[in-house]
Design a protein around this motif. Sequence first.
Motif, PDB file in Angstrom:
ATOM      1  N   THR A 267       0.821  -1.216   0.000  1.00  0.00           N
ATOM      2  CA  THR A 267       0.000   0.000   0.000  1.00  0.00           C
ATOM      3  C   THR A 267       0.858   1.270   0.000  1.00  0.00           C
ATOM      4  O   THR A 267       0.606   2.205  -0.747  1.00  0.00           O
ATOM      5  CB  THR A 267      -0.911   0.015   1.240  1.00  0.00           C
ATOM      6  N   ASP A 268       1.863   1.272   0.876  1.00  0.00           N
ATOM      7  CA  ASP A 268       2.659   2.485   1.060  1.00  0.00           C
ATOM      8  C   ASP A 268       3.463   2.890  -0.173  1.00  0.00           C
ATOM      9  O   ASP A 268       3.978   3.997  -0.234  1.00  0.00           O
ATOM     10  CB  ASP A 268       3.635   2.304   2.238  1.00  0.00           C
ATOM     11  N   SER A 269       3.614   1.967  -1.117  1.00  0.00           N
ATOM     12  CA  SER A 269       4.432   2.310  -2.282  1.00  0.00           C
ATOM     13  C   SER A 269       3.580   2.772  -3.457  1.00  0.00           C
ATOM     14  O   SER A 269       4.085   3.071  -4.527  1.00  0.00           O
ATOM     15  CB  SER A 269       5.261   1.097  -2.706  1.00  0.00           C
ATOM     16  N   PRO A 287      -2.236   5.462   0.734  1.00  0.00           N
ATOM     17  CA  PRO A 287      -2.723   5.408   2.119  1.00  0.00           C
ATOM     18  C   PRO A 287      -3.664   6.562   2.471  1.00  0.00           C
ATOM     19  O   PRO A 287      -4.554   6.402   3.306  1.00  0.00           O
ATOM     20  CB  PRO A 287      -1.426   5.497   2.957  1.00  0.00           C
TER      21      PRO A 287
END
Length: 555
Positions: A267-269, A287
Amino acid sequence: DPSLPRFRLADVRKHDAKSGSPWVTSGDKVYDITDWVAAHPGGDVILRAAGHSIDPYWAIFTIHKAPHVREILETYLIGFVDIADLDTHGKPKIAAGEALEDPFASDPTRDERLIVLTQKPCNAEPAPPQLARDFTTPNELFYVRNHMWVPVVDRAEADQHKLTVELPDGDVREYTLDELRTRFRHHRVTAVLQCSGNRRSDMTKSVGKTNGLQWGTGAISNAVWEGVLLRDVLADAGLKTTDWQPLRAIEDAPQGNSDEDDDLPETDSLHVQLTGMEAYAASIPLPVALDPRGEVLLAFAMNGQPLPRDHGYPLRAVVPGFVAARSVKWLSKIAVSDEESTSQWQRRDYKLFGPNEGGAPNWDKYPAIQEMPITSAITGVWVGQKVIKQALQKGHLISSSTSSTTMGSRAEPGVRDLQAWQSDWNKSNQKTTTTPVAVTGYAYSGGGREIVRVDISVDGGRTWDQAVLLDQKDREYDDEENKSKKNIVARGRRDFAWKRWRYEGALLGDSSTSEIVVKATDSAYNTQPERHDGIYNVRGNLATAWHRVTVDTSR
Ligand code: MTE
Ligand code: MO
């Protein structure tokens, strides 16, 4: 290559958008852009120029000034404009009646109270007297920041407006506006939009030249947005990323399938790229969109009405607490990708360099502006026996002698009955020589951080007092309620709106000018820098220093 053929303009004209083999000219060169249309980052917007010169468009899309874009175009060179069709400057002749269609010809008309910075594209801000008169800015007074023309969407066809959603695995899902409206839960959020260039003129005046529109205090407005949640739409489209499972209903969550989870993208990327119909584009980190308490909207209504054309009709993104550049208007495509939007508005314009980093900045050195910092501004000042009819052009009183009228003749926003105030003042201060002053304005912080205090100085920042915060009726620490409370605790709730404020006090001393200053504090105890010197940047972004207005009290 001089061996390339020469084409009559009449032939170039035949290769228009509908021809299946679009050509454009630039200077005296002719290009066949058929193969470029699919690969063009701005999509088929380039077809607007088909059959004609691309130069006027590239003057609008300034990203094309980069040499590499020119190099791409050169690969499509097929020939030159026939000498018979060139004018004395070597440019293609434009026959009478054949002038380039004005891309702004179908722009809407704007409220004449707006201060217009540029007409084409339209950039306009409300004047201080109207700016924070109401908690929610009336639609017709909401500031307008357009990079290009306003796309035309027929009212009768708006329901069929298409939104394409593309997932990291390449899956594509299409929604009509009608489907979005009927299949998803509606959500309302009161949120400010603020341009990163708000108050730029202040920075320019106090430090030096900045590149960009010289906004006053009005590139900010507040509205109630209604739409559907971006995360609901992403879920429906089938997006799955590492921590997506916990967001789903418990009973839906498959048990112990961590192997499968391992294959999901992180998700964070990821980023959510948002693209508008006229090819404006930007992105937010995924996010932000997936935050279970987040309120990123695909909005179709503004203050209870369909979005006005200038503000994204029929569909726009609203990213509360973030720089307004991410709230993409005329939204037509969403793509979840492992990189940020490649647009100049993501990778270039909205970044901040150090005060010394002028010239040609290394754009990749710093991240794009996303969450907004704290700011505040004065939008009205009333002094002594006079109402200074807010000649606060661009944040500064031009002169107090501009159009003064007798106090009380007109009730202004945020200032309680001026006549009553004046008479109270006279009763209690009969023997003093001090001059009454009332000041109004707004304060706002990004990221959902609520404004908790607004400080006012009437002596240029030497001594301070607190303004009354308006717009806190539903707050636990509402002023009236407060009197019985010992302890003030902020709710967990985030606040994406602005707070208007009001101050009533007295000017000190007997000097003929006074400098009135405002600075605000948010729930994270962030506050504004004192001066613009230390935050000066060549783009003039985020000009958030204490706002100062000098009033002349000599008359
Ligand atoms: N979206 C599109 N499609 N085109 C634009 O030019 N401008 C952005 C953002 N979204 C823009 C856009 C910028 S820089 C700002 S500040 C806000 O829209 C302005 O929104 P408003 O005109 O509704 O106030
Ligand atoms: Mo902006």
